[in-house]
Design an enzyme around this catalytic site. Structure first.
Site, PDB file in Angstrom:
ATOM      1  N   TYR A  54       0.783  -1.177   0.113  1.00  0.00           N
ATOM      2  CA  TYR A  54       0.123  -0.003  -0.019  1.00  0.00           C
ATOM      3  C   TYR A  54       0.816   1.321  -0.131  1.00  0.00           C
ATOM      4  O   TYR A  54       0.246   2.317  -0.613  1.00  0.00           O
ATOM      5  CB  TYR A  54      -0.840  -0.016   1.076  1.00  0.00           C
ATOM      6  CG  TYR A  54      -2.084  -1.082   0.973  1.00  0.00           C
ATOM      7  CD1 TYR A  54      -3.118  -0.799   0.022  1.00  0.00           C
ATOM      8  CD2 TYR A  54      -2.033  -2.438   1.537  1.00  0.00           C
ATOM      9  CE1 TYR A  54      -3.987  -1.817  -0.056  1.00  0.00           C
ATOM     10  CE2 TYR A  54      -3.054  -3.279   1.227  1.00  0.00           C
ATOM     11  CZ  TYR A  54      -3.946  -2.856   0.445  1.00  0.00           C
ATOM     12  OH  TYR A  54      -4.983  -3.967   0.086  1.00  0.00           O
ATOM     13  N   ARG A  57       1.303   1.691  -3.549  1.00  0.00           N
ATOM     14  CA  ARG A  57       0.019   2.266  -4.293  1.00  0.00           C
ATOM     15  C   ARG A  57      -0.142   3.817  -4.060  1.00  0.00           C
ATOM     16  O   ARG A  57      -0.665   4.547  -4.840  1.00  0.00           O
ATOM     17  CB  ARG A  57      -1.176   1.572  -3.942  1.00  0.00           C
ATOM     18  CG  ARG A  57      -1.093  -0.070  -4.140  1.00  0.00           C
ATOM     19  CD  ARG A  57      -1.232  -0.673  -5.333  1.00  0.00           C
ATOM     20  NE  ARG A  57      -0.092  -0.238  -5.982  1.00  0.00           N
ATOM     21  CZ  ARG A  57       1.096  -1.198  -5.846  1.00  0.00           C
ATOM     22  NH1 ARG A  57       1.122  -1.708  -5.116  1.00  0.00           N
ATOM     23  NH2 ARG A  57       2.021  -0.812  -6.791  1.00  0.00           N
ATOM     24  N   GLN A  87     -16.207   2.217  -5.717  1.00  0.00           N
ATOM     25  CA  GLN A  87     -15.616   0.948  -5.078  1.00  0.00           C
ATOM     26  C   GLN A  87     -13.803   1.268  -5.001  1.00  0.00           C
ATOM     27  O   GLN A  87     -13.264   0.380  -4.658  1.00  0.00           O
ATOM     28  CB  GLN A  87     -15.668  -0.096  -6.255  1.00  0.00           C
ATOM     29  CG  GLN A  87     -17.238  -0.656  -6.038  1.00  0.00           C
ATOM     30  CD  GLN A  87     -17.505  -1.648  -7.291  1.00  0.00           C
ATOM     31  OE1 GLN A  87     -17.819  -1.028  -8.427  1.00  0.00           O
ATOM     32  NE2 GLN A  87     -17.582  -2.941  -6.861  1.00  0.00           N
ATOM     33  N   ASN A  88     -13.688   2.539  -5.705  1.00  0.00           N
ATOM     34  CA  ASN A  88     -12.215   2.816  -5.950  1.00  0.00           C
ATOM     35  C   ASN A  88     -11.355   3.435  -4.554  1.00  0.00           C
ATOM     36  O   ASN A  88     -12.217   4.246  -3.985  1.00  0.00           O
ATOM     37  CB  ASN A  88     -11.914   3.728  -6.938  1.00  0.00           C
ATOM     38  CG  ASN A  88     -12.421   3.213  -8.236  1.00  0.00           C
ATOM     39  OD1 ASN A  88     -12.470   1.945  -8.355  1.00  0.00           O
ATOM     40  ND2 ASN A  88     -12.914   3.918  -9.167  1.00  0.00           N
ATOM     41  N   VAL A  89     -10.181   3.256  -4.087  1.00  0.00           N
ATOM     42  CA  VAL A  89      -9.503   3.570  -3.215  1.00  0.00           C
ATOM     43  C   VAL A  89      -9.018   4.814  -3.154  1.00  0.00           C
ATOM     44  O   VAL A  89      -8.238   5.467  -2.306  1.00  0.00           O
ATOM     45  CB  VAL A  89      -9.000   2.705  -2.218  1.00  0.00           C
ATOM     46  CG1 VAL A  89      -9.709   1.415  -1.612  1.00  0.00           C
ATOM     47  CG2 VAL A  89      -7.710   2.098  -3.170  1.00  0.00           C
ATOM     48  N   ASP A  90      -8.873   5.372  -4.376  1.00  0.00           N
ATOM     49  CA  ASP A  90      -7.970   6.524  -4.812  1.00  0.00           C
ATOM     50  C   ASP A  90      -8.917   7.798  -4.423  1.00  0.00           C
ATOM     51  O   ASP A  90      -9.921   7.636  -4.343  1.00  0.00           O
ATOM     52  CB  ASP A  90      -7.671   6.490  -6.230  1.00  0.00           C
ATOM     53  CG  ASP A  90      -8.815   6.144  -7.333  1.00  0.00           C
ATOM     54  OD1 ASP A  90      -9.666   7.310  -7.421  1.00  0.00           O
ATOM     55  OD2 ASP A  90      -8.698   5.360  -8.028  1.00  0.00           O
ATOM     56  N   HIS A 105     -15.132   1.096  -0.291  1.00  0.00           N
ATOM     57  CA  HIS A 105     -13.936   0.128   0.036  1.00  0.00           C
ATOM     58  C   HIS A 105     -12.676   0.763   0.653  1.00  0.00           C
ATOM     59  O   HIS A 105     -11.634   0.115   0.862  1.00  0.00           O
ATOM     60  CB  HIS A 105     -13.342  -0.697  -1.152  1.00  0.00           C
ATOM     61  CG  HIS A 105     -14.692  -1.471  -1.842  1.00  0.00           C
ATOM     62  ND1 HIS A 105     -14.548  -1.990  -3.159  1.00  0.00           N
ATOM     63  CD2 HIS A 105     -15.758  -2.026  -1.347  1.00  0.00           C
ATOM     64  CE1 HIS A 105     -15.829  -2.830  -3.410  1.00  0.00           C
ATOM     65  NE2 HIS A 105     -16.225  -2.922  -2.336  1.00  0.00           N
ATOM     66  N   THR A 171     -17.658  -0.676 -13.665  1.00  0.00           N
ATOM     67  CA  THR A 171     -17.464  -1.788 -12.963  1.00  0.00           C
ATOM     68  C   THR A 171     -18.097  -2.970 -13.371  1.00  0.00           C
ATOM     69  O   THR A 171     -19.084  -2.968 -14.151  1.00  0.00           O
ATOM     70  CB  THR A 171     -18.219  -1.420 -11.512  1.00  0.00           C
ATOM     71  OG1 THR A 171     -18.104  -2.652 -10.615  1.00  0.00           O
ATOM     72  CG2 THR A 171     -19.570  -1.093 -11.802  1.00  0.00           C
ATOM     73  N   ALA A 215     -14.758   4.952 -19.951  1.00  0.00           N
ATOM     74  CA  ALA A 215     -15.497   6.113 -19.109  1.00  0.00           C
ATOM     75  C   ALA A 215     -15.508   7.460 -19.528  1.00  0.00           C
ATOM     76  O   ALA A 215     -16.711   8.009 -19.563  1.00  0.00           O
ATOM     77  CB  ALA A 215     -14.949   5.819 -17.642  1.00  0.00           C
TER      78      ALA A 215
END
Length: 230
Positions: A54, A57, A87-90, A105, A171, A215
């Site tokens: 992480y 990341r 759903q993205n962690v950015d 998430h 997604t 997208a």
């Protein structure tokens, strides 16, 4: 009063900005099995690997920027009350200007205590052993790993159930519980599904418009259709 546009986004929208994902890559994420770096078992087995993963990341996130898909969703706030469920962690939605973003998430730029899930702090640099909360408990990435509860799910359901328009962008609709949100939309709510490889959703076909595009292109098409409703 502005109509409510609720948007569920996934890996596809971030991939266009260069964010590496494990979508369509056989369960690997940057060469790692997701079970080793995105599960509680992986954390307890090899926390050093998880922390380093992480940290990498987080560094990668600093090198990418929002794309037109992110930007158009932010621009739509001029005409709609827009809520992003991602759903993205950015943080690309926020950096593009979206003001209502719910991370299902977790968030890459936050960490939390291993003993108190409510102890969450912003974190933009490396996370190491010895980085503790106020009670000397180790901090871990604030990521909802596979097998863990999704704290934001109830809020996401409430937003979905009150949507005037609902969109799914980038997604595969295969990761639950997020994939099931579309089934909780009001019966009269128009639905948009933007993905270059859309799956079939037969039970919603009467009000579902599929836009088989990336997208950035698909969100532009959706915007024109939404503005025609005003």
């Amino acid at each position: 009063m502005k109509k409510k546009l609720v948007v569920l986004t996934g890996a596809g929208i971030s991939a266009e900005s260069g964010v590496k994902t494990f979508r369509d890559s056989g369960g690997l994420w940057e060469g790692h099995n997701v079970m080793d770096v995105a599960t509680p078992e992986g954390w307890y087995k090899n926390p050093a690997l998880v922390l380093d993963f992480y940290n990498q990341r987080r560094k990668q996130l600093k090198e990418v920027v929002p794309n037109r898909g992110h930007e158009i969703l932010a621009e739509l706030e001029k005409d709609f009350e827009v809520y992003i469920i991602t759903q993205n962690v950015d943080d690309l939605h926020e950096r593009a200007g979206s003001t209502n973003v719910l991370h299902l998430h977790g968030e890459l730029l936050k960490v939390r205590s291993i003993s108190d899930p409510n102890y969450i702090v912003d974190w933009h640099d490396d996370l190491n052993f010895g980085d503790f909360d106020k009670h000397n408990n180790q901090l871990r990435p604030d990521i909802v790993w596979f097998g863990e509860e999704v704290p934001a799910l109830e809020q996401a359901l409430e937003l979905t159930q009150n949507a005037d328009y609902f969109a799914v962008i980038g997604t595969s609709l295969q990761v639950y519980p997020a994939a099931g949100l579309i089934d909780f939309t009001p019966r009269e709510t128009p639905l948009f599904y933007i993905d270059p490889k859309p799956i079939k959703i037969p039970n919603l076909k009467n009000r579902l418009e599929i836009i088989p595009e990336m997208a950035s292109t698909g969100v532009e098409i959706m915007r024109n259709k939404l503005l025609s409703f005003l």
